[in-house]
Design an enzyme around this catalytic site. Structure first.
Site, short mmCIF file in Angstrom:
data_model
loop_
_atom_site.label_atom_id
_atom_site.label_comp_id
_atom_site.label_asym_id
_atom_site.label_seq_id
_atom_site.Cartn_x
_atom_site.Cartn_y
_atom_site.Cartn_z
N ASP A 57 1.02 -1.38 -0.01
CA ASP A 57 -0.24 0.09 -0.64
C ASP A 57 1.08 1.42 0.28
OD1 ASP A 57 -2.25 -0.63 0.16
OD2 ASP A 57 -3.39 0.02 2.26
N LYS A 104 -1.96 4.19 -4.99
CA LYS A 104 -2.28 5.17 -6.15
C LYS A 104 -0.95 5.51 -7.04
CE LYS A 104 -6.99 6.45 -4.18
NZ LYS A 104 -6.64 5.99 -3.39
N ASP A 109 -3.04 -1.07 11.23
CA ASP A 109 -3.72 -2.82 10.82
C ASP A 109 -4.73 -2.68 9.95
OD1 ASP A 109 -4.15 -5.50 13.27
OD2 ASP A 109 -6.47 -3.89 12.24
N ILE A 155 -8.37 -2.07 10.40
CA ILE A 155 -8.54 -0.80 10.35
C ILE A 155 -9.09 0.47 8.59
CG2 ILE A 155 -8.09 1.39 12.00
CD1 ILE A 155 -9.74 -1.01 13.30
N ALA A 190 -2.50 3.19 13.40
CA ALA A 190 -2.17 5.21 13.61
C ALA A 190 -2.53 5.18 14.84
CB ALA A 190 -3.03 5.92 12.60
N MET A 208 -7.47 9.74 8.32
CA MET A 208 -8.58 10.71 6.64
C MET A 208 -8.59 12.27 7.10
SD MET A 208 -9.15 7.49 4.81
CE MET A 208 -9.92 6.23 5.80
N1 SAH Z 1 -5.12 0.41 8.14
C1 SAH Z 1 -4.78 2.17 8.64
C2 SAH Z 1 -5.63 3.03 8.16
C3 SAH Z 1 -5.44 3.17 6.90
S1 SAH Z 1 -6.68 4.39 6.73
C4 SAH Z 1 -4.26 2.37 10.39
O1 SAH Z 1 -4.94 0.99 11.16
O2 SAH Z 1 -3.40 2.90 11.09
C5 SAH Z 1 -4.99 5.76 5.89
C6 SAH Z 1 -5.21 7.15 7.34
O3 SAH Z 1 -4.96 5.97 8.74
C7 SAH Z 1 -4.28 7.95 6.51
O4 SAH Z 1 -5.09 8.97 6.14
C8 SAH Z 1 -4.65 8.39 8.14
O5 SAH Z 1 -5.38 9.05 9.26
C9 SAH Z 1 -3.81 7.72 9.37
N2 SAH Z 1 -2.45 6.60 9.22
C10 SAH Z 1 -2.35 5.27 8.65
N3 SAH Z 1 -0.69 6.20 9.60
C11 SAH Z 1 -0.49 7.15 10.11
C12 SAH Z 1 1.23 7.73 10.35
N4 SAH Z 1 1.73 6.96 10.25
N5 SAH Z 1 0.48 8.56 11.18
C13 SAH Z 1 -0.72 9.88 10.46
N6 SAH Z 1 -1.88 9.09 10.45
C14 SAH Z 1 -1.50 8.05 9.74
#
Ligand code: SAH
Length: 496
Positions: free
Chosen positions: A267, A289, A322, A325, A351, A404
């Site tokens: 990803d 993307k 994760d 999520i 996150a 997001m």
């Molecule tokens: N599966 C991911 C979330 C995917 S959606 C998780 O569990 O974290 C994507 C969003 O995750 C981003 O737009 C942001 O809001 C958040 N995100 C993921 N990694 C991040 C990071 N290192 N720092 C800040 N936001 C993060």
């Protein structure tokens, strides 16, 4: 001219060995331990775990020894509260001594050797016929490590390394191999076919260590053996959480999956540092993307993943944070199931948890926050979701983590305030959490949207809202609201 016949090449001679590793079968055999200190207690536990019946001679047994004797791991432990004697050694398969006194150590070793019993006196190499190595226990898979006394700490370090590399689940597979072996023999296969079966078994066990072996696996391996398939034809799909960025936040299972992958579908969100832990030979494909062009739709990712698995590849689908999520894992899992491919999931640090660790703030607190909620800032069309329960979002006893948030946080916070959440509720925005370029800003609910807009436009961002942030907020007010200084303060608070 005489015909030249091929000469069989002898394999190179074995290098000298400091010790011969042997694996002693002790089940139901009598062993003797003399001495009652803590070191003796540990050896008693070890011998009992190996199934031995242990007779312990100790005038003054330590609390640890009494505890093991009362509750032994496997073989029975008889504690005799008297000194050992030559008679105590009769019929023993192995003797272990723990003595402070050199003369007694020598006497014990002498008596054991006289009776032809292999002996070990703890910490006295001169009185040892054998040594206990460091152990990695995935019984019936057992690994012993010896440095011939040269560097026991080194041996321990190697043990620790192996512990992380060898999944606990191997114990189950090794155990099932033992159970399946007689059945396979009875199945009337040729030697070559049986060997093929074990190759298929091994390839599968190594790539699915955490799976519990099932009867259906046995049958599948047997069927594959009879069809004479290649071992590699058993492909698999594993959804792996890469965490927020710092590779040290990967789980051991994630690292293992990355190290046994043939193909990794990555990803956008995955931090490049994580890929250093992937198998070098694995094919790495960006399916976000940026890597695949804007046309890389979920359906195409699913189709690719399934095609690769059907071609026998061990596919890792590596997702930020994760997988479960906001990761569309549900759709990927459904696609795999529809294609008849079993899918495994390795969780990652999401996150929200990454942020909580970095700012060293607990997301739940007694009497302050009873609930944590994760919410997405926008739907597929980039707009604020229309079905948000604003009452829930305005709940002052909840901690809210907005994923997001960039496009809609201003709108969302305004709605929360309109629904009764105090505009002065503290909030934090974090960009690139746990990565080298992490940026943190703290403000009130009313201000957080603007603050986020002022931060770098690159990198993933999350916003956390709630009363749990109050102390952090007050601290930064006192610190002149410096975001960079907050970053440092948060790190030091974290590592304290
Ligand atoms: N599966 C991911 C979330 C995917 S959606 C998780 O569990 O974290 C994507 C969003 O995750 C981003 O737009 C942001 O809001 C958040 N995100 C993921 N990694 C991040 C990071 N290192 N720092 C800040 N936001 C993060």
């Amino acid at each position: 001219m005489r015909a030249r016949s091929p000469i069989e090449m002898r394999p190179p001679q074995m290098q000298p060995l400091a010790r011969l590793p042997v694996f002693y079968a002790l089940a139901a055999k009598r062993t003797v331990v003399a001495g009652g200190n803590t070191a003796a207690a540990w050896k008693v536990e070890l011998l009992s775990a190996a199934g031995a019946q242990v007779d312990v001679y100790a005038v003054d047994p330590s609390a640890e020894l009494v505890a093991v004797a009362t509750n032994p791991p496997q073989g029975m432990v008889n504690l005799h509260r008297r000194p050992w004697s030559a008679e105590s050694l009769g019929g023993a398969a192995m003797a272990v001594g723990a003595f402070d006194d050199e003369a007694e150590a020598a006497r014990f070793a002498g008596a054991a050797r006289m009776a032809g019993i292999p002996v070990n006196v703890i910490d006295r190499p001169a009185h040892c016929d054998f040594a206990f190595g460091a152990i990695v226990n995935r019984s019936p898979l057992v690994i012993g490590i010896s440095t011939d006394g040269a560097a026991p700490v080194f041996g321990q370090a190697i043990r620790a390394k192996l512990e992380t590399m060898i999944p606990q689940g191997f114990a189950r597979w090794a155990d099932d191999a033992r159970n399946w072996r007689p059945r396979l023999k009875a199945a009337g296969l040729s030697f070559a076919a049986r060997r093929k079966f074990w190759e298929i078994f091994t390839a599968f066990a190594v790539s699915h260590p955490e799976r519990k072996p099932e009867q259906s696996d046995y049958e599948a391996f047997l069927a594959a053996t009879c069809r004479n398939e290649k071992t590699t034809e058993l492909g698999s799909i594993t959804l792996v959480g890469a965490g927020p960025g710092d590779p040290e936040l990967l789980t051991l299972r994630a690292v293992r999956a990355l190290q046994s992958a043939d193909v990794i579908l990555i990803d956008d969100l995955v931090s490049p540092a994580v890929l250093d832990f992937a198998r070098r030979e694995a094919k790495k494909m960006l399916v976000g993307k940026t890597g695949f062009g804007p046309s890389c739709k979920q359906d195409e990712i699913n189709a690719l993943m399934i095609k690769l698995a059907k071609a026998g590849k061990r596919v890792v689908r590596l997702k930020g944070g994760d997988p479960m999520i906001f990761g569309r894992a549900g759709e990927e899992i459904a696609a795999c199931r529809a294609a008849g491919i079993k899918v495994e999931v390795v969780p990652g640090i999401t996150a929200a948890q990454g942020v909580a660790s970095r700012i060293a703030v607990s997301l739940t607190q007694r009497r302050v926050a009873r609930r944590v909620q994760y919410i997405t800032g926008h739907t597929e069309d980039g707009k604020l979701p229309s079905d948000i329960d604003w009452g829930m979002l305005a709940d002052p006893t909840a901690t809210t983590v907005v994923y997001m948030p960039r496009k809609t946080i201003g709108e969302m916070t305004a709605q929360a305030i309109a629904n009764g959440l105090d505009a002065a509720t503290p909030a934090v925005a974090v960009i690139n959490c746990t990565r080298p370029d992490e940026t943190i800003a703290i403000a009130t609910l009313a201000e957080i949207g603007d603050r986020l807009d002022q931060l770098p436009a690159e990198g993933p961002a999350v916003v956390v809202i709630g009363r749990v942030l109050r102390e952090l907020y007050l601290q930064t007010q006192a610190d002149d609201q410096s975001t960079s200084r907050l970053g440092i303060a948060a790190v030091s608070a974290h590592s304290r």
